[in-house]
Design an enzyme around this catalytic site. Structure first.
Site, mmCIF file in Angstrom:
data_model
loop_
_atom_site.group_PDB
_atom_site.id
_atom_site.type_symbol
_atom_site.label_atom_id
_atom_site.label_comp_id
_atom_site.label_asym_id
_atom_site.label_seq_id
_atom_site.Cartn_x
_atom_site.Cartn_y
_atom_site.Cartn_z
ATOM 1 N N HIS A 47 2.347 0.317 3.184
ATOM 2 C CA HIS A 47 2.255 0.469 1.720
ATOM 3 C C HIS A 47 2.033 1.916 1.302
ATOM 4 O O HIS A 47 1.520 2.196 0.213
ATOM 5 C CB HIS A 47 1.077 -0.347 1.119
ATOM 6 C CG HIS A 47 1.183 -1.816 1.270
ATOM 7 N ND1 HIS A 47 0.086 -2.605 1.536
ATOM 8 C CD2 HIS A 47 2.233 -2.644 1.189
ATOM 9 C CE1 HIS A 47 0.466 -3.867 1.610
ATOM 10 N NE2 HIS A 47 1.770 -3.920 1.416
ATOM 11 N N ASN B 95 15.581 -1.107 -1.407
ATOM 12 C CA ASN B 95 14.643 -1.741 -0.474
ATOM 13 C C ASN B 95 15.373 -2.927 0.163
ATOM 14 O O ASN B 95 15.536 -3.974 -0.462
ATOM 15 C CB ASN B 95 13.411 -2.205 -1.257
ATOM 16 C CG ASN B 95 12.346 -2.793 -0.343
ATOM 17 O OD1 ASN B 95 12.576 -2.989 0.857
ATOM 18 N ND2 ASN B 95 11.180 -3.076 -0.904
ATOM 19 N N ARG C 195 13.988 2.505 1.523
ATOM 20 C CA ARG C 195 12.635 2.241 2.005
ATOM 21 C C ARG C 195 12.717 1.807 3.470
ATOM 22 O O ARG C 195 13.477 0.899 3.808
ATOM 23 C CB ARG C 195 12.000 1.134 1.171
ATOM 24 C CG ARG C 195 10.626 0.783 1.670
ATOM 25 C CD ARG C 195 10.069 -0.420 0.956
ATOM 26 N NE ARG C 195 8.770 -0.741 1.501
ATOM 27 C CZ ARG C 195 8.313 -1.954 1.676
ATOM 28 N NH1 ARG C 195 9.042 -2.998 1.329
ATOM 29 N NH2 ARG C 195 7.120 -2.157 2.176
ATOM 30 N N ARG D 249 -1.564 -13.616 6.059
ATOM 31 C CA ARG D 249 -2.011 -12.844 7.230
ATOM 32 C C ARG D 249 -3.527 -12.803 7.284
ATOM 33 O O ARG D 249 -4.189 -12.718 6.243
ATOM 34 C CB ARG D 249 -1.473 -11.411 7.164
ATOM 35 C CG ARG D 249 0.008 -11.336 7.390
ATOM 36 C CD ARG D 249 0.521 -9.927 7.148
ATOM 37 N NE ARG D 249 1.509 -9.914 6.099
ATOM 38 C CZ ARG D 249 1.922 -8.829 5.461
ATOM 39 N NH1 ARG D 249 1.447 -7.649 5.758
ATOM 40 N NH2 ARG D 249 2.829 -8.927 4.516
ATOM 41 N N GLU E 261 6.671 2.039 -6.477
ATOM 42 C CA GLU E 261 7.198 2.623 -5.243
ATOM 43 C C GLU E 261 8.604 3.175 -5.465
ATOM 44 O O GLU E 261 8.984 4.182 -4.884
ATOM 45 C CB GLU E 261 7.220 1.552 -4.139
ATOM 46 C CG GLU E 261 5.818 1.192 -3.658
ATOM 47 C CD GLU E 261 5.750 -0.156 -2.973
ATOM 48 O OE1 GLU E 261 5.760 -1.175 -3.693
ATOM 49 O OE2 GLU E 261 5.699 -0.198 -1.741
#
Ligand code: AMP
Length: 397
Positions: free
Chosen positions: A177, A7, A88, A236, A379
């Site tokens: 996600h 990642n 990723r 956010r 993940e």
């Protein structure tokens, strides 16, 4: 077969090396502050965590250190033993609905999609190039955060905006996600012991998203064109009235970049509380009576409940609700606050069972109409699985 899950961010690089198909983690680590001062890396090996302060001028240098660690720690005798590297990639838009092998064409497509993910896609490409340099014989794959959401129907992904914005500028919901939602929903189906299922996954971390998964396919998700839509996050804002933006631009003179920073970096838990984006700080200050932290917590759990209610109705019920990621896995009080608000659906929290962090567990009572689970996300293992399968195919094993 040795498979690496990678990642790459703009200044970081996380990795996890697996022995597949056993899914055994051999070594993992993270390189931080790449291209900035005070760079370092940490590796986890045999339950031990080691930190090394080194100069990391770019991603290639980081991959150089990584390969050195793999060889020195006898994880591999030769880099050729690494048969697959899964990368990723944040944005695959409607171009990728699954993991693919990275060839020149795929690299170009990832690059072309950078306009939709200006911070993330270029970083992933830098990572891909650096690993290809050191491991040219491995199968390199791109695992897209958006791929799992490509099964959403048009009615879910379209915005009620001028249709040309969709046709000319690709403005639609893509979600994010996806790899986490896929892993958690798959795990929930295994726990329930049935494939035909309606699952709501609440991925609540610094970024957060909720998705509705029917028979393993995503039918809707809370993030949108960008990862700023949906629930309230660390910094956010999530869903807002779009007209606030031109209004604030007019009254303050802020430009588009200023607004982008405000809604992505200065909003959410941080914006409401004025203290922190970290839910642990919010919890502590709320317990001490800080009114804005209490408000931030209430707004956070209320928005999650709104999405759960919406997906419950859209799916015509739910077989399970799952909590994952930093807050979902660890915040006992956030899960309680959410589940207590779902009483009208006959959902009942088991306070004792909920008193856990970071482990897979049923947290509702046996007479709860819908079971709720904590399912730690993974993940990396999804990246490793897809990459292993494609490497097997490519090498005709
Ligand atoms: P992630 O983005 O998945 O790493 O999640 C980060 C978020 O998880 C931050 O808001 C953390 O405050 C939150 N988190 C991590 N551990 C805990 C904990 N023990 N209690 C509450 N929140 C936590």
């Amino acid at each position: 077969m040795k498979i690496l899950a990678v990642n790459a961010g703009s200044s970081s690089l996380k990795f996890q090396m697996y022995e597949m198909p056993e899914e055994k983690v051999l070594i993992s680590g993270v390189f931080e502050r790449i291209g900035i001062d005070n760079s370092f890396y940490t590796i986890k090996l045999n339950g031990e965590k080691i930190r090394k302060d080194v100069e990391l001028s770019n991603h290639s240098v980081a991959v150089g250190f990584l390969t050195k660690e793999l060889l020195e720690n006898n994880i591999v005798d030769s880099l050729d033993e690494i048969k697959g590297v899964g990368h990723r990639v944040v944005q695959g838009a409607d171009k990728f609905d699954r993991t693919v092998i990275v060839d020149e064409n795929v690299e170009k497509m990832i690059s072309d999609l950078s306009c939709l993910a200006p911070l993330h896609n270029p970083a992933a490409l830098v990572g891909i190039k650096a690993f290809k340099e050191f491991m040219p014989n491995a199968t390199h794959t791109a695992v897209f955060d958006t791929a799992f959401h490509q099964t959403m129907p048009e009615v879910a992904y379209m915005y009620a905006l001028p249709y040309e914005w969709y046709k000319d500028y690709s403005v639609r919901k893509y979600g994010a996600h996806g790899t986490s939602h896929k892993y958690v929903s798959l795990r929930a189906r295994e726990i329930l012991g049935k494939d035909d299922s309606k699952i709501i996954v609440c991925h609540l971390g610094n970024g957060g998203s909720i998705s509705a998964v029917v028979n393993g396919k995503c039918i809707d998700t809370s993030m949108g064109f960008t990862p700023n839509a949906g629930v309230i996050m660390g910094t956010r804002c999530g869903d807002i009235d779009a007209s606030i933006i031109p209004y604030i631009m007019n009254v303050t003179g802020m430009n588009a970049n200023d607004i982008d920073t405000a809604i992505n970096k200065k909003s959410g838990l941080l914006g409401i509380s004025g203290i922190s984006s970290d839910s642990r700080d919010i919890e502590i200050n709320a317990e001490n009576g800080n009114k804005r932290c209490i408000l931030a917590q209430e707004m956070f759990s209320r928005r999650v409940v709104e999405y759960i209610a919406k997906y419950y109705v859209l799916m015509g019920g739910a077989d399970a609700i799952c909590f994952t990621a930093g807050i979902g896995e660890n915040s006992i009080s956030t899960r309680k606050s959410i589940i207590d608000k779902l009483g009208v659906l006959g959902i009942k929290l088991d306070e004792n069972a909920n008193n856990i962090r970071g482990e897979e567990k049923l947290i509702t009572t046996s007479d709860s109409k819908i079971p709720c689970y904590v399912i730690p996300t993974n993940e990396e293992v999804m990246i490793a699985r897809d990459t292993y399968n494609l490497a097997m195919e490519e090498k005709n094993v």
